[in-house]
Write a protein that holds these residues in place. Structure first.
Motif, PDB file in Angstrom:
ATOM      1  N   CYS A  60       4.792  17.477   7.493  1.00 42.30           N
ATOM      2  CA  CYS A  60       3.835  16.220   7.565  1.00 42.30           C
ATOM      3  C   CYS A  60       3.014  15.924   8.445  1.00 42.30           C
ATOM      4  CB  CYS A  60       4.829  14.689   7.191  1.00 42.30           C
ATOM      5  SG  CYS A  60       3.598  13.757   6.947  1.00 42.30           S
ATOM      6  N   ASP A  61       1.664  16.115   8.280  1.00 37.21           N
ATOM      7  CA  ASP A  61       0.817  15.859   9.050  1.00 37.21           C
ATOM      8  C   ASP A  61       0.634  14.804   8.703  1.00 37.21           C
ATOM      9  OD1 ASP A  61       1.780  18.131  10.701  1.00 37.21           O
ATOM     10  OD2 ASP A  61       0.247  19.394   9.406  1.00 37.21           O
ATOM     11  N   VAL A  62      -0.254  13.974   9.936  1.00 44.03           N
ATOM     12  CA  VAL A  62      -1.244  12.419   9.752  1.00 44.03           C
ATOM     13  C   VAL A  62      -2.803  12.587  10.878  1.00 44.03           C
ATOM     14  CG1 VAL A  62      -0.346  11.573  11.832  1.00 44.03           C
ATOM     15  CG2 VAL A  62      -1.675   9.982   9.413  1.00 44.03           C
ATOM     16  N   PRO A  99       5.612  14.262  15.006  1.00 43.38           N
ATOM     17  CA  PRO A  99       6.836  14.123  16.360  1.00 43.38           C
ATOM     18  C   PRO A  99       5.398  13.356  17.491  1.00 43.38           C
ATOM     19  CG  PRO A  99       7.281  16.055  14.655  1.00 43.38           C
ATOM     20  CD  PRO A  99       6.613  15.627  14.420  1.00 43.38           C
ATOM     21  N   ILE A 100       4.522  14.434  16.978  1.00 40.26           N
ATOM     22  CA  ILE A 100       3.487  13.761  18.483  1.00 40.26           C
ATOM     23  C   ILE A 100       3.370  12.826  18.571  1.00 40.26           C
ATOM     24  CG2 ILE A 100       0.837  14.203  19.101  1.00 40.26           C
ATOM     25  CD1 ILE A 100       2.979  16.736  20.138  1.00 40.26           C
ATOM     26  N   VAL A 101       2.731  11.929  16.986  1.00 47.76           N
ATOM     27  CA  VAL A 101       2.643  11.286  16.716  1.00 47.76           C
ATOM     28  C   VAL A 101       3.401  10.051  17.580  1.00 47.76           C
ATOM     29  CG1 VAL A 101       1.647   8.659  15.114  1.00 47.76           C
ATOM     30  CG2 VAL A 101       1.075  10.776  15.260  1.00 47.76           C
ATOM     31  N   ARG A 102       4.737  10.541  16.964  1.00 48.33           N
ATOM     32  CA  ARG A 102       5.722   9.455  17.168  1.00 48.33           C
ATOM     33  C   ARG A 102       6.191   9.289  19.547  1.00 48.33           C
ATOM     34  NH1 ARG A 102      12.747  10.100  15.225  1.00 48.33           N
ATOM     35  NH2 ARG A 102      12.971   7.843  16.521  1.00 48.33           N
ATOM     36  N   TRP A 114      -5.931  16.671  12.821  1.00 48.76           N
ATOM     37  CA  TRP A 114      -4.516  16.185  12.331  1.00 48.76           C
ATOM     38  C   TRP A 114      -3.704  16.338  12.933  1.00 48.76           C
ATOM     39  CZ3 TRP A 114      -3.311  14.930   7.721  1.00 48.76           C
ATOM     40  CH2 TRP A 114      -4.452  14.315   6.196  1.00 48.76           C
ATOM     41  N   PHE A 115      -2.941  15.587  12.832  1.00 41.42           N
ATOM     42  CA  PHE A 115      -1.000  15.749  14.494  1.00 41.42           C
ATOM     43  C   PHE A 115       0.135  15.901  13.408  1.00 41.42           C
ATOM     44  CE2 PHE A 115      -5.291  13.321  15.686  1.00 41.42           C
ATOM     45  CZ  PHE A 115      -5.478  14.122  16.880  1.00 41.42           C
TER      46      PHE A 115
END
Length: 137
Positions: free
Chosen positions: A58-60, A75-78, A71-72
């Protein structure tokens, strides 16, 4: 596609039942358990779910700055939102639960007044993470 849809159904009800999000893109290799992807788009954030060789991702990204570089990985967003030293791997259920609890914070990252800074700083985190895993580019 069947595997990906089951994953969405079981873990991401908070997104696909949210009236602010809609399915805007999908692809499949034609096999029920094969490679597939699906995009859910909202006013500020878009989520890309994929099944690649049996691994679910899942990417956002910001809806308004739709570009491959924006697109990230979750885990990087968190890591970015929680100020963690390093992104850590979590199960699909744990990741979905975190996303549900933090959906508003994720969407806020991509608000007009923050989106450029958020993307720049998360890109830096992605680069650091990649260098730790694979070595310098």
């Amino acid at each position: 596609m069947k595997t990906l849809l089951a994953h969405l159904y079981n873990n991401f009800e908070f997104l696909y039942t949210n009236p602010r999000y809609r399915i805007t893109d999908s692809s499949t290799d034609g096999r029920p358990t094969g490679d597939a992807s699906l995009r859910l788009t909202g006013p500020s954030a878009s989520f890309w779910f994929s099944n690649e060789r049996g691994r679910l991702f899942c990417d956002v990204a910001p809806t308004q700055l739709d570009s491959q570089k924006n697109w990230f990985r979750i885990p990087i967003v968190r890591q970015y939102l929680e100020g963690l030293a390093e992104a850590s791997a979590t199960s699909a259920k744990e990741s979905a639960a975190w996303m549900e609890s933090n959906l508003e914070r994720i969407e806020t990252l991509f608000a007009e007044d923050r989106v450029a800074r958020s993307c720049s700083e998360m890109s830096s985190l992605e680069k650091i993470s990649a260098e730790k895993r694979f070595g310098p580019a």
